[in-house]
Enzyme design. Structure first.
Site, PDB file in Angstrom:
ATOM      1  N   LYS A  49      57.476  69.986  45.646  1.00 35.85           N
ATOM      2  CA  LYS A  49      57.619  70.092  44.190  1.00 35.85           C
ATOM      3  C   LYS A  49      57.658  68.702  43.560  1.00 35.85           C
ATOM      4  O   LYS A  49      57.050  68.468  42.511  1.00 35.85           O
ATOM      5  CB  LYS A  49      58.903  70.867  43.839  1.00 35.85           C
ATOM      6  CG  LYS A  49      58.794  72.363  44.140  1.00 35.85           C
ATOM      7  CD  LYS A  49      60.114  73.124  43.968  1.00 35.85           C
ATOM      8  CE  LYS A  49      59.916  74.606  44.292  1.00 35.85           C
ATOM      9  NZ  LYS A  49      61.144  75.407  44.127  1.00 35.85           N
ATOM     10  N   GLN A  93      67.606  74.540  43.798  1.00 37.13           N
ATOM     11  CA  GLN A  93      66.831  75.141  44.890  1.00 37.13           C
ATOM     12  C   GLN A  93      67.763  75.984  45.761  1.00 37.13           C
ATOM     13  O   GLN A  93      68.742  75.479  46.302  1.00 37.13           O
ATOM     14  CB  GLN A  93      66.175  74.024  45.725  1.00 37.13           C
ATOM     15  CG  GLN A  93      65.297  74.506  46.869  1.00 37.13           C
ATOM     16  CD  GLN A  93      63.915  74.961  46.416  1.00 37.13           C
ATOM     17  OE1 GLN A  93      63.522  74.788  45.252  1.00 37.13           O
ATOM     18  NE2 GLN A  93      63.157  75.545  47.321  1.00 37.13           N
ATOM     19  N   ASP A 116      63.539  77.348  35.914  1.00 42.61           N
ATOM     20  CA  ASP A 116      63.201  78.393  36.892  1.00 42.61           C
ATOM     21  C   ASP A 116      63.585  79.782  36.361  1.00 42.61           C
ATOM     22  O   ASP A 116      63.326  80.786  37.031  1.00 42.61           O
ATOM     23  CB  ASP A 116      63.922  78.117  38.221  1.00 42.61           C
ATOM     24  CG  ASP A 116      62.959  78.129  39.409  1.00 42.61           C
ATOM     25  OD1 ASP A 116      61.761  78.388  39.198  1.00 42.61           O
ATOM     26  OD2 ASP A 116      63.409  77.889  40.540  1.00 42.61           O
TER      27      ASP A 116
HETATM   28  N1  GUE Z   1      65.386  77.942  42.638  1.00 40.60           N
HETATM   29  C1  GUE Z   1      64.435  78.153  43.527  1.00 40.60           C
HETATM   30  N2  GUE Z   1      63.155  78.321  43.105  1.00 40.60           N
HETATM   31  C2  GUE Z   1      62.154  78.543  43.992  1.00 40.60           C
HETATM   32  O1  GUE Z   1      60.975  78.693  43.571  1.00 40.60           O
HETATM   33  C3  GUE Z   1      62.449  78.561  45.401  1.00 40.60           C
HETATM   34  C4  GUE Z   1      63.787  78.394  45.791  1.00 40.60           C
HETATM   35  N3  GUE Z   1      64.758  78.191  44.840  1.00 40.60           N
HETATM   36  N4  GUE Z   1      64.141  78.437  47.099  1.00 40.60           N
HETATM   37  C5  GUE Z   1      63.154  78.643  48.150  1.00 40.60           C
HETATM   38  C6  GUE Z   1      61.884  79.300  47.669  1.00 40.60           C
HETATM   39  C7  GUE Z   1      60.654  79.039  48.517  1.00 40.60           C
HETATM   40  N5  GUE Z   1      59.684  78.455  47.616  1.00 40.60           N
HETATM   41  C8  GUE Z   1      58.401  78.053  47.972  1.00 40.60           C
HETATM   42  C9  GUE Z   1      57.568  77.350  47.111  1.00 40.60           C
HETATM   43  C10 GUE Z   1      56.312  76.919  47.493  1.00 40.60           C
HETATM   44  C11 GUE Z   1      55.837  77.195  48.755  1.00 40.60           C
HETATM   45  C12 GUE Z   1      54.469  76.705  49.151  1.00 40.60           C
HETATM   46  O2  GUE Z   1      53.814  75.997  48.415  1.00 40.60           O
HETATM   47  N6  GUE Z   1      53.975  77.082  50.354  1.00 40.60           N
HETATM   48  C13 GUE Z   1      52.663  76.690  50.867  1.00 40.60           C
HETATM   49  C14 GUE Z   1      52.698  76.435  52.352  1.00 40.60           C
HETATM   50  C15 GUE Z   1      53.707  75.439  52.814  1.00 40.60           C
HETATM   51  C16 GUE Z   1      53.651  75.237  54.319  1.00 40.60           C
HETATM   52  O3  GUE Z   1      52.544  75.027  54.839  1.00 40.60           O
HETATM   53  O4  GUE Z   1      54.700  75.322  54.937  1.00 40.60           O
HETATM   54  C17 GUE Z   1      51.649  77.809  50.664  1.00 40.60           C
HETATM   55  O5  GUE Z   1      52.055  78.972  50.585  1.00 40.60           O
HETATM   56  O6  GUE Z   1      50.458  77.525  50.635  1.00 40.60           O
HETATM   57  C18 GUE Z   1      56.625  77.905  49.609  1.00 40.60           C
HETATM   58  C19 GUE Z   1      57.884  78.348  49.224  1.00 40.60           C
HETATM   59  C20 GUE Z   1      60.246  78.294  46.394  1.00 40.60           C
HETATM   60  N7  GUE Z   1      61.479  78.750  46.369  1.00 40.60           N
END
Ligand code: GUE
Ligand code: NDP
Length: 283
Positions: A49, A93, A116
């Site tokens: 992020k 987060q 958020d």
């Molecule tokens: N307040 C809060 N807001 C959130 O939005 C929040 C949170 N807490 N806690 C945890 C989760 C998890 N999360 C992700 C965001 C982006 C990917 C992401 O970009 N993933 C990549 C892959 C990453 C990799 O290769 O490991 C994809 O899907 O292409 C994953 C997971 C946001 N979260």
């Protein structure tokens, strides 16, 4: 083989547009990120992020909380950030360390800085389908933007949301309801036969439970639209909650993992952060 809902490409385009808007605005949005540095997922996603924010001209400020942090200490951190005029957005987060009540912390964020959209005020606006500017949780909002980009009309469709967290399932169900879908929510206590029957009839399935390959192709209706929010690590690889290979053949549309919902979450967070900064100066 269904059409791939390519969140990665759409997110890239949205971020490029956003970068121009931030530059043209003359504003200096700053996102404070409160997180647990001992949580591997949090470290990884917060890092992603922050890098994405820097690219579009949004500054970030890290606040890593210690493992033994108290709820009161985090409330104080949030109160200080609320009062700091240089901070235009606050992201907590999840999950924070064990002693912290994440939901109480989300709701302590000033609604105007709650980018958020997880606090009680913003979630209430969403559930009431209220008019006006308020932030919506980035993951479900990102899913809606992705479906809209592929001209998927939700009106009258039967939608099944699996998972009911504050972060994903609850706001996802509200957005689908607001878009005139007929929504069912499934969770841990949904009997397997009931879930199976819902899966067989759902036009749209959005799943985020955190169990690799929880949904397989044989369970879904022919031509269903499948959105995989799950983010699991299996053998060092990001893996979703849907068994992609078996499901992709039967689906009309499907999100890949990685490259589907995840990148949309990040792009949406950045858009909401810029929008909050605009709102704060009355633009
Ligand atoms: N307040 C809060 N807001 C959130 O939005 C929040 C949170 N807490 N806690 C945890 C989760 C998890 N999360 C992700 C965001 C982006 C990917 C992401 O970009 N993933 C990549 C892959 C990453 C990799 O290769 O490991 C994809 O899907 O292409 C994953 C997971 C946001 N979260
Ligand atoms: N791609 C992205 O941008 C994001 C991905 N994620 C991922 O999505 C997944 C869910 O995240 P999050 O909502 O935060 O997680 P939570 O652990 O907060 O919630 C999980 C939900 O799944 C439900 N559940 C658990 N087991 C079952 C089961 N066997 N059958 C039906 N429902 C079940 C739980 O039900 P109950 O309420 O009854 O306990 C709960 O509602 C994770 O893999 C996470 O990493 C999350 C956010 C963003």
């Amino acid at each position: 083989m269904g059409t791939i809902l390519d969140g990665k490409t759409l997110a890239k385009d949205l971020k490029a547009e956003l970068g121009k808007k931030v530059a043209d605005s003359g504003l200096h949005p700053k996102l404070a990120v409160v997180f647990d540095p001992e949580n591997d997922g949090s470290r990884l996603y917060v890092g992603m992020k922050q890098r994405a924010a820097a690219k579009v001209g949004i500054a970030t400020q890290d606040i890593a909380v210690p493992a033994d942090v108290t709820n009161e200490a985090v409330l104080k951190i949030v109160a200080d950030l609320n009062a700091d005029d240089s901070v235009t957005g606050i992201l907590v987060q999840a999950p924070l360390p064990a002693a912290v009540n994440d939901q109480e912390i989300f709701s302590a964020i000033a609604p105007a800085k709650d980018v958020d959209g997880l606090g009680a005020y913003n979630q209430g606006m969403l559930f009431g389908d209220q008019e006006g500017e308020y932030a919506v949780a980035a993951t479900p909002q990102g899913v809606m933007t992705l479906l809209d980009h592929y001209n998927i009309d939700l009106k009258g469709k039967k939608a099944l949301v699996i998972g009911r967290s504050q972060l994903f399932g609850r706001p996802m169900s509200a957005l689908l309801n607001n878009a005139d879908a007929t929504v069912t929510i499934a969770h841990r206590y949904t009997p397997a036969e009931m879930l199976a029957a819902e899966l067989k009839t759902a036009d749209v399935v959005v799943v985020g439970v955190g169990i690799p390959n929880f949904i397989t192709g044989d369970q879904i209706k022919d031509g269903a639209i499948l959105v995989d929010v799950g983010m699991n690590v299996v053998d060092g690889q990001a893996t979703g909650d849907i068994d992609y290979d078996s499901a992709a053949d039967k689906a009309s549309f499907i999100t890949p993992v990685p490259g589907g919902v995840g990148p949309m979450t990040i792009a949406t967070l950045l858009e909401s952060t810029f929008q909050a900064a605009l709102n704060q100066v009355g633009k």
